[in-house]
Design an enzyme around this catalytic site. Sequence first.
Site, PDB file in Angstrom:
ATOM      1  N   ARG A   1       0.849  -1.201   0.000  1.00 43.77           N
ATOM      2  CA  ARG A   1       0.000   0.000   0.000  1.00 43.77           C
ATOM      3  C   ARG A   1       0.880   1.245   0.000  1.00 43.77           C
ATOM      4  NH1 ARG A   1      -1.206   1.627   4.677  1.00 43.77           N
ATOM      5  NH2 ARG A   1      -1.960  -0.347   5.513  1.00 43.77           N
TER       6      ARG A   1
ATOM      7  N   LYS B   1      -8.722   6.689 -18.898  1.00 43.50           N
ATOM      8  CA  LYS B   1      -9.105   7.177 -20.209  1.00 43.50           C
ATOM      9  C   LYS B   1      -7.921   7.083 -21.185  1.00 43.50           C
ATOM     10  CE  LYS B   1     -13.075   7.868 -18.296  1.00 43.50           C
ATOM     11  NZ  LYS B   1     -12.890   7.963 -16.893  1.00 43.50           N
TER      12      LYS B   1
ATOM     13  N   ASP C   1      -7.902  19.397 -14.476  1.00 40.09           N
ATOM     14  CA  ASP C   1      -8.172  18.014 -14.876  1.00 40.09           C
ATOM     15  C   ASP C   1      -7.779  17.898 -16.347  1.00 40.09           C
ATOM     16  OD1 ASP C   1      -9.309  15.618 -15.774  1.00 40.09           O
ATOM     17  OD2 ASP C   1     -10.882  15.691 -14.247  1.00 40.09           O
TER      18      ASP C   1
ATOM     19  N   TYR D   1     -16.931  16.635 -15.070  1.00 42.58           N
ATOM     20  CA  TYR D   1     -17.453  15.275 -14.980  1.00 42.58           C
ATOM     21  C   TYR D   1     -18.443  15.195 -13.810  1.00 42.58           C
ATOM     22  CZ  TYR D   1     -17.631  10.330 -13.850  1.00 42.58           C
ATOM     23  OH  TYR D   1     -18.070   9.070 -13.538  1.00 42.58           O
TER      24      TYR D   1
END
Length: 386
Positions: free
Chosen positions: A53, A202, A177, A105
């Site tokens: 992690r 994306k 973004d 978004y």
Amino acid sequence: MSHDRHDDGFATRAIHAGQDPEPVTGAVTVPIFQTSTFAQPRVGEHTGYEYARTGNPTRTALETCLAALEGAERAVAFASGLAAEDAVFRLLSPGDHVLMADDVYGGTWRQIAKVHQRFGLEVSAVDLSDLDAVRAGLRPTTRYLWAETPSNPLLKILDLAALAELAHDHGARLVADNTFATPALQLPLALGADLVVHSTTKYLGGHSDVVGGAVCTDAATAEELAFLQNAVGAVPGPFDAWLTLRGAKTLEVRMERHSTNADRIARFLAEHDAVTEVAYPGLPDHPSHDLASRQMSRFGGMVSFRVAGGVDAAKRVAEATRLFFLAESLGGVESLIEHPGIMTHASVAGTALEVPDDLLRLSVGIETVDDLLADLAHALERAEGQ
Ligand code: P1T
């Protein structure tokens, strides 16, 4: 030790930054370090990796590569774009205000409005392309201007340099973004932005086979984000990091082809009788075409358009394509079509961010463009209800 190759060209960085041959075997691709923990030589000593992690070499390679692509001091990878955004919001404190673009978004808006507002963050949305509206919207407590450009789904273009200046004069930071443009077409940090967020799901991943996110920023901010990455735990697994890294290698050539195909399709739609409006920053009549030409090297693969005949006609078109799959998401090699009002942006219905119900959004893939044009031509016949 892998290096970041900041002086190399874009495509060289995409293929080599953080990706030196593996030192034990010489493997030319970064291994998928599929392990949760790392054996330590002594108590309190480790190889640089202790627990997956906190850090994993495959993830480190991805982060080094993404930082090199955005021209950032460091990148921090997350399990999704929204997990990356969550970490950026968690850098703030109760009472802090975020001035958000009015076209983002839907999930970004949902996260700040429904999650972070409950814990004391304040948010308001304005048209960030209207600099007077931005000035009027700034509060003494504003910490971030949050820009998405090109925006999702209306393909608005925001002036990142002007917004950075406004933010900095106000003691705030600009978050950009860069999911739609990618660093292959636009470099927000070079224009003055302080943090770049990505849904790597994306274009960076590019093949619709992995969900991920990242933040690219200065070393001190990245240190705080890496603390959150470990303390909160929304990390990408090693295979997901590897898939994203493999996708990123071809980002530049894919973005060229996405842009070329989208340009052809936008021009075709602009001439079509069943289409009332086309949003594509590469079209000369896009309201911010000049700004987009300065700020981006190409105009990307996303095209939105409105269908004559309203929501029912739009739904018929979206359900009639053969090559354009009806699906959420974007940025993969295959073309997608969707209805933002009912699909990706349903969570902003009834807010200032609501989108028109006759709007369709295309993620134009890298297939043979004539096939894509024929597919759309055929589907648009359905707009009239045949
Ligand atoms: O889906 P995720 O990886 O969590 O990323 C969220 C996100 C952030 N920013 C932008 C500009 C985005 O488009 C997205 C995700 N968008 C879709 C799933 C979509 O179809 O628009």
